[in-house]
Write an enzyme that holds these catalytic residues in place. Structure first.
Site, PDB file in Angstrom:
ATOM      1  CG  ASN A   1      -0.469  -0.233   2.521  1.00 57.75           C
ATOM      2  OD1 ASN A   1       0.570  -0.858   2.685  1.00 57.75           O
ATOM      3  ND2 ASN A   1      -1.169   0.271   3.525  1.00 57.75           N
TER       4      ASN A   1
ATOM      5  CD  GLU B   1      -1.675   4.631   4.581  1.00 60.13           C
ATOM      6  OE1 GLU B   1      -1.204   5.482   5.361  1.00 60.13           O
ATOM      7  OE2 GLU B   1      -2.366   3.659   4.958  1.00 60.13           O
TER       8      GLU B   1
ATOM      9  CB  CYS C   1      -5.337  -1.338  -1.793  1.00 57.31           C
ATOM     10  SG  CYS C   1      -6.669  -0.722  -0.748  1.00 57.31           S
TER      11      CYS C   1
ATOM     12  CD  GLU D   1      -5.371  -6.034  -1.430  1.00 52.83           C
ATOM     13  OE1 GLU D   1      -4.943  -4.863  -1.315  1.00 52.83           O
ATOM     14  OE2 GLU D   1      -6.013  -6.605  -0.547  1.00 52.83           O
TER      15      GLU D   1
ATOM     16  CB  CYS E   1     -10.829  -2.893   0.652  1.00 56.22           C
ATOM     17  SG  CYS E   1     -10.271  -2.276  -0.949  1.00 56.22           S
TER      18      CYS E   1
END
Ligand code: THU
Length: 134
Positions: A44, A46, A55, A57, A88
């Site tokens: 991830n 941010e 994210c 993924e 998520c």
């Protein structure tokens, strides 16, 4: 392509160590086994503008596509703050673009028995290209 869950979890854990998560302190790593047998990883990333965060993924999918692959054989997700980190909702949809409902998703940490689910269990009745007639 047969997956080695522990190898995938190890790759996810290794890249988790490079996560950029100064706001949530929730570091995640994802490893995708491509149909070719190659493993693509992502963490991830941010952002101070929180919604611009990405994210793990999604990062791994970007790496897979950059490597020239578009079929996912298996996925592993590792997070440092929880034993099992379920992808998520948005990432379930992202993965479904490149994987089938039977694709295994390994959640856990290397060295312990992972929680194994399929993408179809994570995202039943997925909206896919078939809905668009493609
Ligand atoms: N996160 C992921 O990387 N993957 C998921 O599927 C769940 C959430 C990240 C996003 C954010 O950087 C942090 O975890 C906390 O939500």
């Amino acid at each position: 392509m047969q997956a080695d869950p522990q190898q995938l979890l190890e790759a996810a854990q290794a890249v988790m160590g490079r996560a950029y998560a100064p706001y949530s302190q929730f570091r995640v790593g994802a490893a995708i086994l491509g149909a070719s047998g190659a493993i693509h990883v992502g963490a991830n990333a941010e952002n101070a503008a929180y919604p611009q965060s990405q994210c793990a993924e999604a990062s791994a999918i970007g790496a897979m596509v950059a490597a020239g692959e578009t079929r996912i054989a298996a996925v592993a997700v590792v997070a440092d703050r929880v034993e099992h980190c379920p992808p998520c909702g948005g990432c379930r949809q992202r993965l479904a673009e490149f994987a089938g409902p039977d694709t295994p998703v390994y959640l856990g940490r290397p060295g312990s028995e992972p929680l194994v689910v399929t993408l179809g269990e994570l995202l039943p009745l997925a909206f896919d290209s078939g809905a668009l007639g493609r």
